[in-house]
Design a protein around this motif. Structure first.
Motif, short mmCIF file in Angstrom:
data_model
loop_
_atom_site.label_atom_id
_atom_site.label_comp_id
_atom_site.label_asym_id
_atom_site.label_seq_id
_atom_site.Cartn_x
_atom_site.Cartn_y
_atom_site.Cartn_z
N UNK A 1 0.77 -0.93 0.02
CA UNK A 1 0.07 -0.08 0.01
C UNK A 1 0.98 1.23 -0.04
N UNK A 2 0.61 2.22 -0.95
CA UNK A 2 1.70 3.18 -1.17
C UNK A 2 0.87 4.43 -1.36
N UNK A 3 1.07 5.46 -0.27
CA UNK A 3 0.45 6.82 -0.63
C UNK A 3 1.23 7.64 -1.74
N UNK A 4 0.53 8.18 -2.70
CA UNK A 4 1.02 8.88 -3.82
C UNK A 4 0.86 8.11 -4.97
N UNK A 5 0.76 6.90 -4.91
CA UNK A 5 0.90 5.83 -6.15
C UNK A 5 -0.49 6.32 -6.92
N UNK A 6 -0.23 6.79 -8.37
CA UNK A 6 -1.42 7.24 -9.06
C UNK A 6 -2.37 6.27 -9.43
N UNK A 7 -3.66 6.63 -9.27
CA UNK A 7 -4.95 5.55 -9.38
C UNK A 7 -4.69 4.57 -10.51
N UNK A 8 -4.25 5.01 -11.77
CA UNK A 8 -4.18 4.09 -12.78
C UNK A 8 -3.07 2.95 -12.66
N UNK A 9 -2.26 3.18 -11.48
CA UNK A 9 -1.29 2.20 -11.51
C UNK A 9 -1.86 1.37 -9.92
N UNK A 10 -2.86 1.51 -9.66
CA UNK A 10 -3.43 0.48 -8.47
C UNK A 10 -3.75 -0.63 -9.03
N UNK A 11 -2.98 -1.86 -8.55
CA UNK A 11 -3.30 -3.03 -8.76
C UNK A 11 -2.25 -3.59 -9.74
N UNK A 12 -1.15 -2.84 -10.19
CA UNK A 12 -0.12 -3.33 -10.89
C UNK A 12 0.83 -4.34 -10.52
N UNK A 13 1.13 -5.41 -11.13
CA UNK A 13 1.98 -6.52 -10.60
C UNK A 13 3.37 -6.49 -11.22
N UNK A 14 4.21 -6.41 -10.10
CA UNK A 14 5.73 -6.24 -10.40
C UNK A 14 6.23 -7.40 -10.05
N UNK B 79 -4.11 7.03 -17.80
CA UNK B 79 -3.83 8.59 -17.85
C UNK B 79 -2.60 9.02 -16.86
N UNK B 80 -1.98 8.10 -16.17
CA UNK B 80 -1.08 8.62 -15.33
C UNK B 80 0.34 8.07 -15.41
N UNK B 81 1.49 8.72 -15.00
CA UNK B 81 2.78 8.44 -15.26
C UNK B 81 3.31 8.21 -13.81
N UNK B 82 4.67 7.22 -13.66
CA UNK B 82 5.53 7.29 -12.70
C UNK B 82 6.90 7.16 -13.09
N UNK B 83 7.77 7.59 -12.20
CA UNK B 83 9.38 7.25 -12.62
C UNK B 83 9.89 6.22 -12.22
N UNK B 84 10.40 5.35 -12.96
CA UNK B 84 11.13 4.22 -12.67
C UNK B 84 12.73 4.58 -12.68
N UNK B 85 13.46 4.63 -11.73
CA UNK B 85 14.82 4.92 -11.69
C UNK B 85 15.74 3.66 -11.33
N UNK B 86 16.86 3.65 -12.05
CA UNK B 86 17.70 2.60 -11.62
C UNK B 86 19.15 3.13 -11.48
N UNK B 87 19.83 2.76 -10.31
CA UNK B 87 21.30 3.06 -9.93
C UNK B 87 22.06 1.76 -9.88
N UNK C 145 4.90 -8.36 -6.56
CA UNK C 145 4.42 -7.31 -5.69
C UNK C 145 2.96 -6.56 -6.36
N UNK C 146 2.21 -6.55 -5.63
CA UNK C 146 0.93 -5.93 -6.13
C UNK C 146 0.89 -4.48 -5.51
N UNK C 147 1.05 -3.49 -6.47
CA UNK C 147 1.12 -2.12 -5.89
C UNK C 147 -0.53 -1.84 -5.65
N UNK C 148 -0.61 -1.01 -4.58
CA UNK C 148 -2.01 -0.62 -4.20
C UNK C 148 -1.95 1.06 -3.67
N UNK C 149 -2.79 1.66 -4.24
CA UNK C 149 -2.90 3.09 -3.93
C UNK C 149 -3.48 3.24 -2.53
N UNK C 150 -2.88 3.83 -1.48
CA UNK C 150 -3.29 4.00 -0.12
C UNK C 150 -4.26 4.87 -0.49
N UNK C 151 -5.44 4.67 0.67
CA UNK C 151 -6.58 5.33 0.63
C UNK C 151 -6.20 6.91 1.46
#
Length: 380
Positions: free
Chosen positions: A145-158, A260-268, A374-380
């Protein structure tokens, strides 16, 4: 070659010490003692081959010797720890005999012999279990459960996988099985968090060809681990990963779009990577909007300390193996802020996978290998 030679000497000293504890202190008869010594020497040689496999020796043939030889290192761990306890017991008995002025040598020798028998049988059982457990990574599922996760990414399986450590003891067949398991989960995104190999691109590279079958709607991304830099130029490994199909993130970010949403995937790069591959999270974040959700792939959990300072929302890591072999999990916190599973470091949520493979001994005791979903969920 130098590392192989140093290891041979150190392991030889440990082997001689075990000879003194198991054969001499145990009072074994000549025939039995010679048989035990033969086993010690045989596995010493196999372990030396195991250390050289993938870097000095071609694993195409060396792996058949390396597998039992590296497994023997787990046996040595328990034999050494157990022998120290038996030696302590013998010392207590010797002290008791001195205080009471009795000759307790026969009783002490019998006790040591029996304790050694229990130690050897228990070690064989534990390591045998660990060899079987390490052979088949399990799929674990965690909802985050992730605060700030855009609604379109709710349920994304990683899918998150790391630490295959292909080379000395594992080859293409193992990689093929891991890829099959990942693809069977139908993830939206696949993240590979480093330490894929132990060895050189020339000797181990062909074993990674199944990685080319990895595919996901939002992409397959790889970052380096510390082991990519142990044998030669780690940049050669990164180039090879790129050539297989996955996208290698080298201190950089990409934008992922879903609905309709975007996130940044970062790798170091890995925390210990040498020049010119040092990790640079500020550079990787350049051009991103700090108000957007940021998902970081970084091999070591301790990299989450800087990630939290820079506002990263979620980090996925590997490196720890969950300790791999008991009782090592109790030592990992001395070097890393979290050992396995879901945690928080500062304001950053982190998931540390135990990894699919094993470093050194192909053995897992108390820390089974995993492929993480991982199943990402938008925190309420």
């Amino acid at each position: 070659m130098i590392r192989m030679a140093v290891f041979a000497v150190v392991l030889g000293l440990v082997t001689f010490w075990l000879h003194r504890r198991l054969v001499v202190a145990g009072g074994l008869r000549r025939g039995t003692g010679r048989a035990v010594d033969a086993v010690l020497v045989l596995f010493w040689a196999a372990a030396v081959v195991g250390i050289g496999s993938g870097e000095v020796l071609d694993p195409a043939w060396a792996r058949y010797i390396a597998y039992p030889g590296l497994s023997w290192l787990a046996v040595l761990l328990y034999l050494v720890l157990g022998s120290l306890l038996v030696a302590l017991l013998a010392g207590v008995m010797r002290l008791g005999a001195a205080v009471t002025r009795r000759d307790g040598s026969d009783a002490r020798r019998t006790t040591v012999r029996r304790a050694n028998t229990v130690l050897v049988l228990g070690t064989i059982a534990a390591v045998g279990y660990g060899v079987v457990d390490a052979a088949s990574p399990e799929v674990t599922r965690t909802e985050v459960s992730l605060p700030g996760l855009p609604a379109s990414f709710d349920g994304m399986r990683v899918a998150v996988v790391s630490d295959l450590h292909v080379g000395p003891a594992r080859g293409e067949r193992f990689v093929d099985g891991v890829v099959d398991e990942i693809m069977a989960q139908s993830p939206d995104l696949i993240l590979v968090a480093g330490d894929l190999i132990d060895g050189t691109t020339e000797l181990v590279g062909p074993s990674l060809s199944p990685l080319g079958r990895l595919d996901a709607p939002m992409g397959v991304f790889v970052t380096s681990g510390n082991h990519e830099f142990y044998a030669g130029d780690g940049g050669q490994w990164l180039d090879l990963f790129d050539s297989l199909g996955p996208t290698v993130l080298r201190n950089e970010s990409v934008r992922l779009t879903r609905g309709v949403d975007t996130i940044d995937l970062v790798g170091i790069e890995d925390l210990t990577a040498p020049e010119p591959y040092q990790p640079d999270l500020p550079a990787a974040l350049e051009g991103t909007d700090r108000d957007d959700f940021q998902l970081l792939v970084a091999h070591q959990p301790k990299q989450a300390v800087e990630a939290s300072d820079l506002g990263v929302d979620l980090q996925v890591s590997g490196h720890t193996h969950g300790g791999q072999i008991w009782p090592i999990p109790y030592l990992v916190p001395l070097q890393q802020p979290t050992v396995q599973g879901l945690d928080t470091i500062g304001d950053t949520t982190i998931y540390t996978t135990r990894g699919a493979g094993a470093w050194g001994p192909p053995v897992r005791i108390g820390a089974p290998p995993e492929i993480t979903m991982l199943e990402l969920r938008t925190a309420a």
